[in-house]
Scaffold this motif. Structure first.
Motif, PDB file in Angstrom:
ATOM      1  N   VAL A   1     -15.542   2.774   7.673  1.00 48.79           N
ATOM      2  CA  VAL A   1     -15.570   3.750   7.574  1.00 48.79           C
ATOM      3  C   VAL A   1     -15.504   4.278   6.229  1.00 48.79           C
ATOM      4  N   ARG A   2     -14.997   3.394   5.461  1.00 47.34           N
ATOM      5  CA  ARG A   2     -14.658   3.373   4.224  1.00 47.34           C
ATOM      6  C   ARG A   2     -16.149   2.989   3.378  1.00 47.34           C
ATOM      7  N   GLU A   3     -17.194   2.749   4.020  1.00 46.47           N
ATOM      8  CA  GLU A   3     -18.205   2.690   3.402  1.00 46.47           C
ATOM      9  C   GLU A   3     -18.976   4.152   3.358  1.00 46.47           C
TER      10      GLU A   3
ATOM     11  N   LYS B   1      -6.932   1.734   9.711  1.00 48.00           N
ATOM     12  CA  LYS B   1      -5.559   1.025  10.656  1.00 48.00           C
ATOM     13  C   LYS B   1      -4.613   2.065   9.397  1.00 48.00           C
ATOM     14  N   ASP B   2      -4.907   2.038   7.807  1.00 44.01           N
ATOM     15  CA  ASP B   2      -4.316   2.884   7.051  1.00 44.01           C
ATOM     16  C   ASP B   2      -3.958   4.038   7.268  1.00 44.01           C
ATOM     17  N   LEU B   3      -4.907   5.101   7.927  1.00 47.15           N
ATOM     18  CA  LEU B   3      -4.703   6.447   8.573  1.00 47.15           C
ATOM     19  C   LEU B   3      -4.196   6.383   9.313  1.00 47.15           C
TER      20      LEU B   3
ATOM     21  N   LEU C   1       3.015  -3.017   8.418  1.00 47.91           N
ATOM     22  CA  LEU C   1       3.234  -4.452   7.584  1.00 47.91           C
ATOM     23  C   LEU C   1       1.742  -4.604   7.880  1.00 47.91           C
ATOM     24  N   ASP C   2       0.882  -4.338   6.678  1.00 49.45           N
ATOM     25  CA  ASP C   2      -0.525  -4.761   6.358  1.00 49.45           C
ATOM     26  C   ASP C   2      -1.113  -6.062   5.950  1.00 49.45           C
ATOM     27  N   GLU C   3      -2.328  -6.070   6.737  1.00 48.20           N
ATOM     28  CA  GLU C   3      -2.328  -8.125   6.580  1.00 48.20           C
ATOM     29  C   GLU C   3      -1.272  -8.441   7.296  1.00 48.20           C
TER      30      GLU C   3
HETATM   31 MG   LIG Z   1      -5.710  -0.764   5.101  1.00 45.84          MG
END
Ligand SMILES: [Mg+2]
Ligand SMILES: Nc1ncnc2c1ncn2[C@@H]1O[C@H](COP(=O)(O)OP(=O)(O)OP(=O)(O)O)[C@@H](O)[C@H]1O
Length: 457
Positions: free
Chosen positions: A361-363, A178-180, A242-244
Motif C-alpha cells: 500500500v505504501r508504494e 502494520k503501523d496504521l 514494538l516495530d520490527e
Molecule cells: Mg511500519
C-alpha cells in the motif's frame, strides 16, 4: 480561554464583594453564591474555578465540594477555611480540592493561586483537544479495503482493540499497514486516553533499546546521569508498539518475554520489580517462524506473541482492493494539492491491478501521490503512473544464483547503490529500498556508511 468564570461561594456579603472587586479588576467574570444550594445551582451553569467557603449556612462545605467534583470533574475548587487545621486541609485535598486558603484571605496570594489553577485547566484542555485530534485520524474506517482478506483482518483488529488482550502480533510485508493497524488498535481501545509509544527495535543498539524500553537507574551505565523511566512506564495505561520485533537480540527477547508473562520488569541497573498496565503490539515483516528455526528468535517468545496474530495480506493477493485504495488516495492528494483530479480511468485501474506492488500500500500511495502531482487531466491515465517494472516484484529482478549469495553483502551493496544514486540523501535512498527512516539509518550505521563518498570508489 475566553474570560474565565469564577464562582465565589461565601455566606458573608462583604467577603463576596471584596473578592468580586479584586477578581473583576484582574479580568475575570464573577458569579456569587451565598449558600451551598445556590452554589450547586450556579455550578450547573458552568464555571472554570470555584472559591468555596468551608462553612456555609445550609450545607457542609466538604459535601458541596464532593458534589461539585462528582458532577464537574473539570472544575477546579479552592477551599477557603477559617479553621485552618491540618485535618481539614487533608480532608479537602482528599475530596478533590485543588488547594485551600486560610481566612483572613490574603488577596495577592489568592490571585496568584487562581492564576496558577486556571493555567492548569487551560493545559488540561489543550492536552485533551490535542489527544482528540490525534486519535480522530485513527478510527477503523481509516483502514481501507473490502477484499475478504482485509474484511477479516479488520474484523479481527476490531475485536482485539475492544478486548483486554495484552499482546498482539501484526505480521505483514513492508507497506501493508502494520503501523496504521497498531495505531487503530490503540485509538479504538479503552486505552485511547493513554499514551501510544512506538519504538523500532532495529533502530537502536541492544543496550540503548533496553534502556529506552525498560528505563534505567541513575549510574546504571556511564551516561546514566539521571534515573529515567522507560517507554513501558511512560505508556502505563496505554499501548507500546514494538516495530520490527524480529530484529530484537535474544537477551532482550528474554526480558520482553518475562515482562509479557509476569507483567513485571526492572529498570537497567535496578533491583525493584516494577509493574505497569500496558498492551504490547509487536510487528514484523519477517517470517518469524523461520527466525525461530534458525534460532534467531526465541521460540517461547514467538508462542507468547502468537496468541493473537493478525496477518495483513500483501496487496498482490487482494487485487480487488487496488481500485478502492487508489481512489481513496486520489481524493486525499487532490484535496491536499488542490488539484481538480477526480479519479482514474478504467485503463489506469487495470494497469495498477496488473502490477505486483512489492512495496504494497505504501508504494501505491506514493505512486498515486506522484501521479496526482503531475496529472494534467481530470482523470489519471495509465501513463501518469511510474511503476517499478512490468508486473514484476523484487523477486523477478533478483534471481538467486546457483551458488547462493552472501545476503549481508548484497544488502550492503544495495544500500551503497541507493545512497550513490541519491547523492547520499538517506530519505530518498530509503524510498528506493522501501525502507523507513529508522531502517535506513540502522543499515547505514551497521555497514559503517556514514562517510560514504557520493560517487565513485
Ligand atoms: Mg511500519
Ligand atoms: N489498508 C490501508 N488503508 C489505508 N491506508 C493504508 C492501508 N494500509 C497501509 N496504508 C498506508 O500505507 C502507508 C504504509 O503503511 P504502514 O506504514 O502502516 O506499513 P507497515 O506495514 O508498517 O510497513 P513497514 O513494514 O515498512 O514498516 C501508510 O501511509 C499507511 O497509512
Amino acid at each position: 480561554m475566553a474570560r474565565p468564570r469564577i464562582l465565589v461561594v461565601d455566606d458573608e456579603r462583604l467577603i463576596r464583594w471584596t473578592l468580586r472587586e479584586r477578581l473583576e479588576e484582574a479580568g475575570y467574570a464573577v458569579l456569587e453564591a451565598g449558600t451551598g444550594t445556590e452554589a450547586l445551582a450556579l455550578a450547573e451553569e458552568g464555571a472554570d474555578l470555584v472559591l468555596l467557603d468551608f462553612k456555609l449556612p445550609d450545607l457542609d462545605g466538604l459535601n458541596v465540594l464532593r458534589q461539585i467534583r462528582d458532577r464537574h470533574p473539570e472544575m477546579i475548587v479552592i477551599l477557603i477555611t477559617a479553621l485552618a487545621t491540618v485535618e481539614n486541609a487533608v480532608e479537602a485535598m482528599k475530596r478533590g480540592a485543588w488547594h485551600y486558603l486560610n481566612k483572613p484571605i490574603d488577596l495577592d496570594e489568592l490571585l496568584l493561586l487562581v492564576g496558577k489553577a486556571l493555567e492548569t485547566t487551560r493545559l488540561r484542555r489543550e492536552v485533551k483537544s490535542l489527544k482528540a485530534k490525534e486519535s480522530a485520524g485513527y478510527s477503523f474506517d481509516r483502514i481501507i479495503g473490502e477484499s475478504p482478506a482485509m474484511r477479516a483482518a479488520k474484523e479481527l483488529l476490531r475485536k482485539i482493540a475492544l478486548s483486554p488482550a495484552s499482546t498482539v502480533l501484526l505480521v505483514g510485508e513492508s507497506g501493508t499497514g502494520k503501523d496504521l493497524a497498531a495505531k487503530v488498535i490503540h485509538y479504538e481501545s479503552a486505552r485511547a486516553d493513554g499514551v501510544f509509544q512506538n519504538i523500532t527495535c532495529s533502530a537502536l543498539p541492544e543496550s540503548l533499546l533496553e534502556s529506552e524500553l525498560f528505563g534505567h537507574e541513575r549510574g546504571a551505565f556511564t551516561d546514566a546521569k539521571q534515573q529515567k523511566p522507560g517507554l513501558l512506564e511512560q505508556a502505563d495505561g496505554g499501548t507500546v508498539f514494538l516495530d520490527e520485533i524480529g530484529e530484537m537480540t535474544s537477551a532482550l527477547q528474554a526480558k520482553l518475554l518475562r515482562f509479557l508473562e509476569e507483567k513485571t520488569f526492572r529498570r537497567v541497573g535496578g533491583t525493584a520489580d516494577l509493574q505497569v498496565d500496558v498492551r504490547v503490539v509487536a510487528a514484523t515483516n519477517r517470517n518469524l517462524e523461520e527466525h525461530v528455526r534458525s534460532e534467531r528468535f526465541r521460540e517461547d517468545l514467538y508462542y507468547r506473541l502468537r496468541v493473537l496474530p493478525v496477518t495483513l495480506p500483501p496487496l498482490r493477493e487482494r487485487t480487488g482492493d487496488v481500485a478502492v485504495l487508489a481512489s481513496h488516495f486520489v481524493a486525499q492528494y487532490a484535496r491536499e494539492f488542490r488539484k481538480g483530479v477526480w479519479g482514474l480511468t478504467a485503463d489506469a485501474i487495470r494497469r495498477l491491478e496488473a502490477y505486483g506492488w512489492p512495496g504494497n500500500v505504501r508504494e501505491l500511495k506514493n505512486a498515486v501521490e506522484r501521479a496526482v502531482l503531475l496529472a494534467e487531466g481530470e482523470r489519471l491515465l495509465p501513463e501518469d503512473f511510474l511503476l517499478g517494472g512490468a508486473g514484476g516484484g523484487a523477486a523477478d529482478a533478483f534471481r538467486l544464483p546457483p551458488a547462493g549469495v552472501d545476503l549481508e553483502e548484497l544488502e550492503r551493496d544495495l544500500v551503497v547503490q541507493a545512497l550513490r544514486r541519491t547523492g547520499g540523501n538517506q530519505t530518498q535512498a530509503a524510498r528506493l529500498l522501501h525502507l523507513n527512516r529508522d531502517q535506513i539509518r540502522y543499515r547505514v550505521e551497521k555497514f559503517g556508511l556514514e562517510k560514504l563518498e557520493p560517487s565513485g570508489h
